[in-house]
Design a protein around this motif. Structure first.
Motif, PDB file in Angstrom:
ATOM      1  N   ARG B  44      69.743 -71.673  23.428  1.00 53.40           N
ATOM      2  CA  ARG B  44      70.544 -72.251  22.347  1.00 53.40           C
ATOM      3  C   ARG B  44      70.155 -73.687  21.979  1.00 53.40           C
ATOM      4  N   LYS B  45      69.082 -74.203  22.566  1.00 54.02           N
ATOM      5  CA  LYS B  45      68.686 -75.588  22.267  1.00 54.02           C
ATOM      6  C   LYS B  45      67.478 -75.661  21.339  1.00 54.02           C
ATOM      7  N   GLN B  46      66.811 -74.516  21.144  1.00 48.98           N
ATOM      8  CA  GLN B  46      65.605 -74.543  20.329  1.00 48.98           C
ATOM      9  C   GLN B  46      65.940 -74.628  18.846  1.00 48.98           C
ATOM     10  N   PRO B  47      65.162 -75.423  18.103  1.00 43.74           N
ATOM     11  CA  PRO B  47      65.387 -75.477  16.657  1.00 43.74           C
ATOM     12  C   PRO B  47      64.848 -74.229  15.980  1.00 43.74           C
ATOM     13  N   LYS B  48      65.146 -74.122  14.705  1.00 41.18           N
ATOM     14  CA  LYS B  48      64.657 -72.979  13.944  1.00 41.18           C
ATOM     15  C   LYS B  48      63.149 -73.093  13.777  1.00 41.18           C
ATOM     16  N   LEU B  49      62.464 -71.981  13.753  1.00 43.81           N
ATOM     17  CA  LEU B  49      61.008 -71.996  13.556  1.00 43.81           C
ATOM     18  C   LEU B  49      60.664 -72.637  12.219  1.00 43.81           C
ATOM     19  N   LEU B  50      59.571 -73.379  12.212  1.00 38.34           N
ATOM     20  CA  LEU B  50      59.131 -73.971  10.949  1.00 38.34           C
ATOM     21  C   LEU B  50      58.530 -72.872  10.090  1.00 38.34           C
TER      22      LEU B  50
END
Lengths: 279, 144
Positions: B44-50
């Protein structure tokens, strides 16, 4: 290296003239940069772009670990970092629905403000407390010094991000040059080029100079045809101390490579420009 | 945050509920480890993929190739200057050998005890409080 010298001996012979030339040693005394190089505008833009990408791809800050729930620090942190707009199914979001995880919108970079460790004292300027107080705001020193503002060319504190070179104007002469000393011909014991340069430096600048001689080996030879002189260049760095001009020196300056181009004779500069540091 | 709500306890065979009281499912030591792991874990800490558009990809590639070109040019210029400096050392030594063999011997002699000076500073982002040390009293002993 020795073999290279031997093979090029025939090339060097071309310089020799009819009258025996005077051998002299020229001192390239440099002050190394004290602060880092100034980045160019392209470098600045690229670093900013990379920084933004890096921040966008960073994981969410685990605030629950650094600010324990139920503490005053956490309250201060929460006050500074307002929670992002939650996804409400009844509301239309024209620029995309927010995706909140751990109070962070996953679509964007996370900006965090941390409570200040110092108190903002506006108007109150107490000199004694400012320097001693451990909780004071840390303000870095300016990269531009007083010498820069005064345009004091003889100061060692000017242009901290550049390598500066010592040039002098001798009494009775009207041209700037690197300090140059003739090698004594009638001395009983031959002293090396670097020794001549070192002793010459003390003669023109006093003994309060702390320097580091890079090598005994000359780094360049300049054939001064007008004076029938061979000038061997010795590189040296000034580490601390002060250059106090003695009687023989009329003026002295500490200049960077670009400034030397304007000051030195064009032909002379062309010959030695590769020895000077671009930074 | 990672505490679960109280589960019915059945220590003496009788279920006891305490309204609103949180009881951890595990003992405190384990809980601390769980919390520490939660810092390191990606959950739950990862940002959305570019997800770049075609135009943005072209822009990104242009920026990166411009940077490569910039660094390559810089390195090449540096290397060229170093080559020139080496050439001029060789040239100077050859010349010196012709004009004065005695000086050549002294110039090619390597000093064994020569140490790198400790006073030499590495450049920093901001200058120190006193950018230059002026109070150097003089040489302790002259080098020979």
């Amino acid at each position: 290296m020795r073999s290279v010298w031997v093979t090029r001996a025939s090339i060097a012979r071309a310089y020799s003239t009819q009258v025996q030339p005077v051998i002299s040693s020229t001192l390239l005394l440099s002050r190394n940069p004290i602060i880092t190089q100034e980045p160019s505008s392209f470098e600045k833009q690229f670093y900013k772009y990379q920084n933004e990408l890096w921040r966008r791809l960073m994981w969410t800050f685990p605030s629950w670990f650094f600010f324990k729930p139920g503490t005053v620090a956490e309250q201060k942190y929460r006050k500074l970092n307002k929670p992002a707009t939650p996804d409400n199914p009844n509301i239309e979001f024209p620029r995309g629905r927010p995706e909140l995880r751990h109070n962070r919108d996953r679509r964007f970079k996370q900006t965090i403000s941390v409570p200040k460790s110092y108190e903002d004292k506006k108007g109150e300027t107490n000199a004694a407390s400012e320097t001693d107080d451990l909780a004071r705001k840390i303000v870095p020193n300016s990269r531009i010094t007083e010498a820069d503002l005064k345009k004091d060319l003889a100061s060692l504190e000017r242009k901290l991000s550049r390598t500066l070179y010592l040039i002098i104007k001798e009494k009775g002469s009207n041209t700037w040059k690197f300090p140059n000393f003739n090698v004594p011909t009638n001395a009983e014991e031959v002293s090396g080029l670097h020794v001549v340069a070192e002793e010459g430096l003390y003669k023109i600048g006093g003994e309060k100079i702390n320097y580091f001689n890079v090598s005994n080996t000359p780094c360049h030879v300049f054939n001064n045809l007008q004076e029938n002189k061979k000038e061997y260049f010795i590189k040296s760095h000034i580490l601390s101390g002060i250059f106090e001009p003695q009687e023989s020196v009329a003026e002295f300056n500490w200049l960077s490579k670009e400034e030397l181009k304007d000051v030195l004779p064009a032909e002379y500069y062309q010959d030695v420009s590769h020895l000077l540091n671009n930074v | 945050m990672f505490k679960s709500f109280a589960k019915p306890q059945s220590s003496s065979g009788v279920l006891t509920f305490i309204r609103g009281k949180r009881i951890s499912a595990t003992n405190p030591a384990t809980e601390r480890i769980v919390q520490q792991l939660s810092v390191l874990a990606a959950g739950r800490k990862q940002p959305k993929l570019l997800n770049l558009s075609n135009e943005d990809i072209v822009k990104h590639r242009t920026i990166m190739s411009a940077w490569k070109l910039f660094t390559r040019k810089k390195k090449r210029a540096e290397q060229e200057q170093l080559n020139q400096q080496y050439e001029s050392i060789c040239n100077a030594m050859n010349d010196l050998k012709e004009t004065s063999p005695a000086l050549f011997e002294l110039a090619s002699h390597k000093e064994k005890r020569l140490r790198f000076p400790l006073e030499m500073r590495f450049p920093t982002e901001y200058p120190p409080n006193r950018p230059w040390v002026y109070n150097f009293t003089g040489p302790v002993k002259k080098r020979k």
